[in-house]
Design a protein around this motif. Structure first.
Motif, PDB file in Angstrom:
ATOM      1  N   LEU A  61       0.812  -1.316  -0.003  1.00 39.88           N
ATOM      2  CA  LEU A  61       0.126  -0.034  -0.042  1.00 39.88           C
ATOM      3  C   LEU A  61       0.806   1.134  -0.031  1.00 39.88           C
ATOM      4  CD1 LEU A  61      -2.930  -0.672   2.526  1.00 39.88           C
ATOM      5  CD2 LEU A  61      -2.871  -0.679   0.098  1.00 39.88           C
ATOM      6  N   ILE A  62       1.946   1.158   0.945  1.00 44.76           N
ATOM      7  CA  ILE A  62       2.748   2.393   1.028  1.00 44.76           C
ATOM      8  C   ILE A  62       3.855   2.429  -0.102  1.00 44.76           C
ATOM      9  CG2 ILE A  62       4.570   3.379   2.557  1.00 44.76           C
ATOM     10  CD1 ILE A  62       3.283   1.699   4.644  1.00 44.76           C
ATOM     11  N   ALA A  63       4.406   1.396  -0.538  1.00 41.56           N
ATOM     12  CA  ALA A  63       5.544   1.565  -1.430  1.00 41.56           C
ATOM     13  C   ALA A  63       5.245   0.476  -2.634  1.00 41.56           C
ATOM     14  CB  ALA A  63       6.825   1.328  -1.189  1.00 41.56           C
ATOM     15  N   SER A  64       4.173   0.488  -3.447  1.00 36.87           N
ATOM     16  CA  SER A  64       3.961  -0.591  -4.563  1.00 36.87           C
ATOM     17  C   SER A  64       4.911  -0.763  -5.481  1.00 36.87           C
ATOM     18  CB  SER A  64       2.694  -0.065  -5.210  1.00 36.87           C
ATOM     19  OG  SER A  64       2.581  -0.790  -6.235  1.00 36.87           O
ATOM     20  N   GLY A  65       5.723   0.428  -5.889  1.00 35.65           N
ATOM     21  CA  GLY A  65       6.718   0.254  -6.940  1.00 35.65           C
ATOM     22  C   GLY A  65       7.886  -0.533  -6.321  1.00 35.65           C
ATOM     23  N   HIS A  66       8.097  -0.301  -4.990  1.00 35.37           N
ATOM     24  CA  HIS A  66       9.424  -1.086  -4.493  1.00 35.37           C
ATOM     25  C   HIS A  66       9.025  -2.439  -4.338  1.00 35.37           C
ATOM     26  CE1 HIS A  66      12.484  -2.004  -1.560  1.00 35.37           C
ATOM     27  NE2 HIS A  66      11.461  -2.436  -0.533  1.00 35.37           N
ATOM     28  N   VAL A  67       7.800  -2.835  -3.948  1.00 33.89           N
ATOM     29  CA  VAL A  67       7.606  -4.224  -4.106  1.00 33.89           C
ATOM     30  C   VAL A  67       7.607  -5.006  -5.302  1.00 33.89           C
ATOM     31  CG1 VAL A  67       5.521  -5.873  -3.483  1.00 33.89           C
ATOM     32  CG2 VAL A  67       5.816  -4.080  -1.746  1.00 33.89           C
ATOM     33  N   ASP A  68       7.033  -4.212  -6.406  1.00 35.63           N
ATOM     34  CA  ASP A  68       7.226  -4.700  -7.801  1.00 35.63           C
ATOM     35  C   ASP A  68       8.451  -5.021  -8.307  1.00 35.63           C
ATOM     36  OD1 ASP A  68       4.339  -4.732  -7.859  1.00 35.63           O
ATOM     37  OD2 ASP A  68       4.347  -2.899  -8.956  1.00 35.63           O
ATOM     38  N   ARG A  69       9.663  -4.328  -7.668  1.00 33.83           N
ATOM     39  CA  ARG A  69      10.904  -4.374  -8.020  1.00 33.83           C
ATOM     40  C   ARG A  69      11.807  -5.549  -7.391  1.00 33.83           C
ATOM     41  NH1 ARG A  69      10.239   1.184  -8.981  1.00 33.83           N
ATOM     42  NH2 ARG A  69      10.986   1.619  -6.730  1.00 33.83           N
ATOM     43  N   ASN A  70      11.450  -5.753  -6.260  1.00 32.98           N
ATOM     44  CA  ASN A  70      11.888  -6.861  -5.522  1.00 32.98           C
ATOM     45  C   ASN A  70      11.202  -8.379  -5.724  1.00 32.98           C
ATOM     46  OD1 ASN A  70      12.181  -8.684  -3.396  1.00 32.98           O
ATOM     47  ND2 ASN A  70      12.841  -7.145  -1.968  1.00 32.98           N
ATOM     48  N   PRO A  71      12.025  -9.187  -6.527  1.00 33.69           N
ATOM     49  CA  PRO A  71      11.314 -10.432  -6.710  1.00 33.69           C
ATOM     50  C   PRO A  71      10.723 -11.166  -5.823  1.00 33.69           C
ATOM     51  CG  PRO A  71      13.645 -10.283  -7.839  1.00 33.69           C
ATOM     52  CD  PRO A  71      13.221  -8.965  -6.878  1.00 33.69           C
ATOM     53  N   TYR A  72      11.398 -11.218  -4.462  1.00 40.32           N
ATOM     54  CA  TYR A  72      10.528 -12.018  -3.337  1.00 40.32           C
ATOM     55  C   TYR A  72       9.304 -11.514  -3.077  1.00 40.32           C
ATOM     56  CZ  TYR A  72      10.228 -13.476   1.330  1.00 40.32           C
ATOM     57  OH  TYR A  72       9.856 -13.889   2.637  1.00 40.32           O
TER      58      TYR A  72
ATOM     59  N   GLU B 137      13.654  -7.249   2.641  1.00 30.78           N
ATOM     60  CA  GLU B 137      14.440  -6.170   2.205  1.00 30.78           C
ATOM     61  C   GLU B 137      15.507  -6.799   1.872  1.00 30.78           C
ATOM     62  OE1 GLU B 137      12.891  -3.413   1.259  1.00 30.78           O
ATOM     63  OE2 GLU B 137      11.030  -4.530   1.703  1.00 30.78           O
ATOM     64  N   THR B 138      16.053  -7.550   2.766  1.00 31.43           N
ATOM     65  CA  THR B 138      17.476  -8.036   2.599  1.00 31.43           C
ATOM     66  C   THR B 138      17.654  -9.292   1.680  1.00 31.43           C
ATOM     67  OG1 THR B 138      16.830  -9.375   4.618  1.00 31.43           O
ATOM     68  CG2 THR B 138      18.228  -7.105   4.870  1.00 31.43           C
ATOM     69  N   GLU B 139      16.662 -10.082   1.600  1.00 28.61           N
ATOM     70  CA  GLU B 139      16.695 -11.464   0.686  1.00 28.61           C
ATOM     71  C   GLU B 139      17.248 -11.290  -0.519  1.00 28.61           C
ATOM     72  OE1 GLU B 139      15.048 -14.650  -2.109  1.00 28.61           O
ATOM     73  OE2 GLU B 139      15.003 -12.401  -2.179  1.00 28.61           O
ATOM     74  N   PRO B 140      17.229  -9.869  -1.573  1.00 31.20           N
ATOM     75  CA  PRO B 140      18.073  -9.974  -2.704  1.00 31.20           C
ATOM     76  C   PRO B 140      19.691  -9.875  -2.189  1.00 31.20           C
ATOM     77  CG  PRO B 140      16.438  -8.386  -2.597  1.00 31.20           C
ATOM     78  CD  PRO B 140      16.337  -8.735  -1.343  1.00 31.20           C
ATOM     79  N   LEU B 141      20.051  -9.744  -1.171  1.00 33.00           N
ATOM     80  CA  LEU B 141      21.573  -9.920  -0.934  1.00 33.00           C
ATOM     81  C   LEU B 141      21.762 -11.402  -0.928  1.00 33.00           C
ATOM     82  CD1 LEU B 141      21.566  -7.508   2.362  1.00 33.00           C
ATOM     83  CD2 LEU B 141      22.026  -6.964  -0.241  1.00 33.00           C
ATOM     84  N   PHE B 142      21.212 -12.334  -0.707  1.00 34.84           N
ATOM     85  CA  PHE B 142      21.704 -13.489  -0.421  1.00 34.84           C
ATOM     86  C   PHE B 142      20.436 -14.519  -1.492  1.00 34.84           C
ATOM     87  CE2 PHE B 142      19.685 -12.272   3.682  1.00 34.84           C
ATOM     88  CZ  PHE B 142      18.579 -13.236   3.468  1.00 34.84           C
TER      89      PHE B 142
END
Lengths: 184, 410
Positions: A61-72, B137-142
């Motif tokens: 909700l707060i940082a949608s773009g950030h979530v989309d860029r982090n594959p996990y 947030e840190t998972e991409p590091l490893f």
């Protein structure tokens, strides 16, 4: 009105909290719930997965773009995916409802802080938060916590879950001596 | 009825999970798991509640699941067995242990504790939430390491090369010994042991008997499993619904909607003489292993069984069907029928002139030398056999596999 209520409260003594179950009975009941979960749904129990999804929901909700860029994270909440539509979320909310109702029925609902005798309430609060932070991090790294891995994976004899279970007990026992003043 | 249930209605599915969650939370609360000092007591030997409740839960569910699987009511291949990522699991587990002894909860118990008004529970739950976010947030590091030591769906009995039943019995015995040790520790360090109520003692005793009984008396054989499904499946054999024409098998290899697994159940000698390319040789005894491997795979799979004629393949079909493998077919007329059609492509293959009644399951072709799959007849191309494609009645009907349920790791 409020005077009336407090008078009533004084008239009725607070009911005594009921004793806890014998641990073996608790274990049998827990096993029965776990079994029913596997039987009906094919999945066991879980807690950290639900926390994860609720947390990611708010992050999205707060940082949608950030979530989309982090594959996990995008795996759970990328684009239009709703991270809350996952069974772990419903089990977690259910568990809180179940805990609340049971505590009320057994007269054990009480605002309180439990701690060892030698530390202050404030120290206990800090340790609780820090411990939780470490626990949450480890739970995600192991792809599940005591419920999702040790308990559920243990019952279906997953090799990895048993390794995790031993590691949890190992980590806690290894550090217990150094923290003895916190709890005793 | 077949378990686990396939529940398509999302609302019903989540409602069931919600109700299970309520029972879960209530049991944790009733066992005293909302109290941090009680949980932490486990690690100072004076209060073994955690061990007793947890292992009590594990063995109860384990024995019940095992019996339901053994009775054929619950499909073990369709329930979620956490995949093993060994090192991330061990490191994560050690970190969890550290968090447990510092904070006094695990994630589930802290949320239940918070729901019963405990401030330390609430703060631990807040910490868990923060930790979970920090991991994201840190998972991409490893990221790469997090996917290493991936053993997939791996069970304890596979690790120890034993059977499901024997493993259940071993875990059961170890757990009962641990209970006995826990009582001893509580008396030695805490001065007072919880003891066990009589009916729970009988329940565990019964479970121990149940756990040991099955490996002793044997798990249901494939024949018994077949007997259960025979009334439903026998008519399909009678109507030859599952016997596919060689041309349909030839085409299936090129069908992109599914993958085709061809299992050749003939002797090694016959297999070496000639077999269909991509066919795996499978002994009858290995079929349960094949069944497991096929069901584990998430891809839509069609299995085609091959023998010289089709009697042996039909027996193999019964085994796989008894073991709940979907989409299993038999090559109609077997390798002999296949070669009747495709032998013309290879001058090294000659029909044998067998006089008198030909006994079943005998290869009716002769070869200049063992061809194996090095023959155009082993892998005919549909384009060159268009005339055949009109000839047969297609019989493959795709049945979607249920697939294992998801885990709590999402």
């Amino acid at each position: 009105m409020s005077a009336n209520l407090s008078a009533q409260a004084q008239a009725k003594p607070k009911p005594q909290p009921k004793p806890y179950l014998n641990p073996y009975v608790g274990g049998l009941l827990l096993g029965l719930v776990l079994f029913l979960s596997f039987l009906i749904t094919g999945s066991g129990l879980g807690a950290s997965g639900g926390v994860n999804r609720i947390a990611v929901f708010f992050e999205d909700l707060i940082a949608s773009g950030h979530v989309d860029r982090n594959p996990y994270l995008a795996h759970m909440a990328g684009g239009n995916a709703n991270p809350l539509l996952n069974w772990t979320v419903f089990v977690l909310i259910g568990a809180m409802v179940g805990g609340f109702v049971s505590a009320k029925l057994h007269h054990r609902w009480e605002v309180a802080t439990y701690k060892g005798p030698r530390i202050s309430v404030r120290t206990r609060w800090v340790l609780a938060f820090v411990g939780g932070l470490i626990m949450g991090y480890g739970a995600r790294m192991a792809r599940g916590c005591t419920s999702g891995q040790a308990l559920s994976g243990g019952a279906v004899l997953s090799a990895g879950s048993w390794a995790i279970m031993l590691a949890i007990f190992g980590g806690a026992y290894a550090l217990a001596y150094f923290l003895r003043k916190v709890w005793n | 009825m077949h378990f686990p249930l396939t529940i398509d209605a999302v609302v019903v599915k989540y409602l069931i999970h919600f109700l299970i969650g309520i029972a879960f939370g209530a049991v944790l609360e009733m066992s005293g798991f909302a109290i941090s000092t009680r949980l932490a007591g486990q690690f100072y030997f004076k209060d073994q509640t955690v061990l007793k409740v947890m292992f009590g839960g594990v063995i109860t569910a384990m024995v019940l699941i095992f019996w339901f699987v053994a009775m054929g009511w619950l499909d073990y291949d369709l329930i979620w067995v956490n995949p093993t990522y060994l090192w991330p699991g061990i490191v994560g587990g050690l970190i969890m242990g550290v968090g447990f002894i510092i904070g006094g909860f695990c994630p589930g118990t802290s949320f239940v504790s918070a729901a019963t008004g405990k401030i330390d529970g609430l703060l631990f739950a807040a910490g868990v939430t923060a930790g979970v976010l920090l991991f994201g947030e840190t998972e991409p590091l490893f990221h790469t390491w997090w996917y290493t030591s991936d053993y997939g769906r791996l069970t304890l009995f596979e690790v120890f090369h034993t059977s499901y039943g024997v493993m259940v019995a071993i875990v059961m015995i170890v757990a009962l010994l641990m209970f006995w040790g826990a009582e001893y520790l509580e008396r030695a360090f805490g001065g007072r042991a919880s003891g066990i109520v009589p009916w729970a003692k009988y329940a565990f005793g019964l479970m121990a008997l149940a756990a040991v009984a099955l490996p002793l008396f044997g798990e249901p054989t494939v024949d018994e499993l077949w007997a259960r499904v025979a009334p439903e499946m026998e008519p399909k054999l009678q109507a030859r619904e599952v016997y596919i024409h060689p041309a349909e098998l030839m085409e299936a290899r090129y069908d992109e909607r599914f993958r085709t697994v061809v299992l050749d159940v003939r002797s090694e000698a016959d297999y070496n003489l000639f077999h269909i390319r991509w066919a795996h040789r499978a002994d009858m005894d290995d079929l349960p292993t094949w069944a497991q491997r096929i069901k584990k795979d998430e891809r839509l799979t069609v299995v085609v069984l091959v023998s010289n004629d089709d009697q042996a393949a039909t027996e193999a079909w019964k085994t796989l069907v008894a073991l709940d493998v979907p989409n299993v077919y038999i090559l109609d007329g077997g390798i002999n029928h296949w070669l009747d059609i495709f032998a013309a492509e290879d001058t090294r293959i000659h029909p044998m002139s067998l006089t008198g009644g030909v006994e079943g399951e005998r290869l009716r072709y002769d070869f200049d030398y063992a061809l194996g799959e090095a023959s155009p007849a082993a892998d005919p191309v549909p384009d060159q056999h268009e005339e055949l494609l009109e000839e047969f009645q297609p019989k493959i009907k795709l049945e979607l596999p249920a697939g294992p349920a998801g885990g709590g790791c999402g």
